[in-house]
Motif scaffolding. Sequence first.
Motif, PDB file in Angstrom:
ATOM      1  N   PRO A 261       0.810  -1.227   0.000  1.00 31.20           N
ATOM      2  CA  PRO A 261       0.000   0.000   0.000  1.00 31.20           C
ATOM      3  C   PRO A 261       0.840   1.273   0.000  1.00 31.20           C
ATOM      4  N   PHE A 262       2.093   1.175   0.399  1.00 31.75           N
ATOM      5  CA  PHE A 262       2.951   2.354   0.436  1.00 31.75           C
ATOM      6  C   PHE A 262       3.633   2.613  -0.911  1.00 31.75           C
ATOM      7  N   ALA A 263       3.526   1.657  -1.837  1.00 32.56           N
ATOM      8  CA  ALA A 263       4.252   1.777  -3.109  1.00 32.56           C
ATOM      9  C   ALA A 263       3.796   2.992  -3.918  1.00 32.56           C
ATOM     10  N   LYS A 264       2.506   3.324  -3.855  1.00 34.05           N
ATOM     11  CA  LYS A 264       1.980   4.426  -4.663  1.00 34.05           C
ATOM     12  C   LYS A 264       1.688   5.685  -3.844  1.00 34.05           C
ATOM     13  N   ILE A 265       2.109   5.699  -2.606  1.00 34.58           N
ATOM     14  CA  ILE A 265       1.865   6.868  -1.764  1.00 34.58           C
ATOM     15  C   ILE A 265       2.906   7.947  -2.061  1.00 34.58           C
ATOM     16  N   THR A 266       2.412   9.131  -2.288  1.00 31.82           N
ATOM     17  CA  THR A 266       3.296  10.278  -2.518  1.00 31.82           C
ATOM     18  C   THR A 266       3.242  11.198  -1.309  1.00 31.82           C
ATOM     19  N   HIS A 267       4.391  11.432  -0.713  1.00 33.69           N
ATOM     20  CA  HIS A 267       4.424  12.320   0.445  1.00 33.69           C
ATOM     21  C   HIS A 267       4.096  13.752   0.006  1.00 33.69           C
ATOM     22  N   VAL A 268       3.222  14.383   0.751  1.00 30.24           N
ATOM     23  CA  VAL A 268       2.799  15.747   0.450  1.00 30.24           C
ATOM     24  C   VAL A 268       3.228  16.646   1.614  1.00 30.24           C
ATOM     25  N   ALA A 269       3.811  17.799   1.280  1.00 26.67           N
ATOM     26  CA  ALA A 269       4.277  18.721   2.327  1.00 26.67           C
ATOM     27  C   ALA A 269       3.496  20.025   2.354  1.00 26.67           C
ATOM     28  N   THR A 270       2.782  20.329   1.260  1.00 22.19           N
ATOM     29  CA  THR A 270       2.049  21.591   1.183  1.00 22.19           C
ATOM     30  C   THR A 270       0.574  21.312   0.907  1.00 22.19           C
ATOM     31  N   PHE A 271      -0.305  21.990   1.673  1.00 20.67           N
ATOM     32  CA  PHE A 271      -1.730  21.738   1.559  1.00 20.67           C
ATOM     33  C   PHE A 271      -2.484  23.060   1.546  1.00 20.67           C
ATOM     34  N   THR A 272      -3.739  22.972   1.127  1.00 19.81           N
ATOM     35  CA  THR A 272      -4.668  24.097   1.253  1.00 19.81           C
ATOM     36  C   THR A 272      -5.786  23.666   2.199  1.00 19.81           C
ATOM     37  N   LYS A 273      -6.591  24.634   2.583  1.00 24.81           N
ATOM     38  CA  LYS A 273      -7.680  24.307   3.497  1.00 24.81           C
ATOM     39  C   LYS A 273      -8.714  23.376   2.862  1.00 24.81           C
ATOM     40  N   ALA A 274      -8.733  23.332   1.536  1.00 28.53           N
ATOM     41  CA  ALA A 274      -9.706  22.474   0.846  1.00 28.53           C
ATOM     42  C   ALA A 274      -9.244  21.020   0.771  1.00 28.53           C
ATOM     43  N   ASP A 275      -7.975  20.789   1.072  1.00 28.48           N
ATOM     44  CA  ASP A 275      -7.448  19.429   0.978  1.00 28.48           C
ATOM     45  C   ASP A 275      -7.877  18.585   2.177  1.00 28.48           C
ATOM     46  N   GLU A 276      -7.912  17.261   1.946  1.00 31.56           N
ATOM     47  CA  GLU A 276      -8.169  16.316   3.030  1.00 31.56           C
ATOM     48  C   GLU A 276      -6.823  15.754   3.474  1.00 31.56           C
ATOM     49  N   LEU A 277      -6.249  16.369   4.464  1.00 33.67           N
ATOM     50  CA  LEU A 277      -4.934  15.964   4.938  1.00 33.67           C
ATOM     51  C   LEU A 277      -5.063  14.762   5.873  1.00 33.67           C
ATOM     52  N   GLY A 278      -4.178  13.813   5.669  1.00 30.66           N
ATOM     53  CA  GLY A 278      -4.171  12.634   6.531  1.00 30.66           C
ATOM     54  C   GLY A 278      -2.754  12.158   6.769  1.00 30.66           C
ATOM     55  N   TRP A 279      -2.606  11.261   7.707  1.00 27.71           N
ATOM     56  CA  TRP A 279      -1.302  10.679   7.996  1.00 27.71           C
ATOM     57  C   TRP A 279      -1.425   9.161   7.979  1.00 27.71           C
ATOM     58  N   VAL A 280      -0.340   8.510   7.657  1.00 24.56           N
ATOM     59  CA  VAL A 280      -0.352   7.057   7.572  1.00 24.56           C
ATOM     60  C   VAL A 280       1.012   6.542   8.027  1.00 24.56           C
TER      61      VAL A 280
END
Length: 208
Positions: free
Chosen positions: A100-119
Amino acid sequence: VTKVVKRDTQRNDVMAAMPVAVKNSIVSPDMVAVPSWAPRGGLKPTIEQIVMKPSAPKEEVPVIEEAAPTRVVPQGEIGATRFTLVKDVFAITTETKADPFAKITHVATFTKADELGWVAQYCTEAVEAPTLTVTIKITGEVKGETINMNAPAEDVTPDRIKATAGCWLVRGAIPLSDMDPATYAFKVTIADAATGKSYNLSQEFKVE
């Protein structure tokens, strides 16, 4: 009983008795054809001679499959690892043979409209799903003012990762709607009551 016949030469009525003896020795006087059991011997049919007994079925011996060896998680993999921040965290699937981690792209910048999550990945030598206590803390500085956001501790049952025996997927959401544009530090503590160990994971992210 012995079937031995002796003739008394002093008697002269033997010839008269012979027809009677022959008649009495015939078991089936009305028989006109050789019965099917006769070629096998004997004067009377027996159960074994006239009944074809089916052969006893062979007893099937159950096949005992060898149990799959229990995977021992290498020492370097035990605990919480592979921590990252992502979008749409609940769309990640763990029930396929793919990592499941093979296609995960780490994201460092977000907007308020994004659904931010951690894994994160949690590996353990336990066979059953571990019950983990997760504590989240977010810190940052907005317009010279220090921001501290603490979420109460929550017990979480992670999702089994099918592709990696002994490992589980831990995840959660991070609300952005009330966060001002700034750079923040996200910290999650994952504690395992069964082992008495806890792990601190952290990443920085920016809200624009």
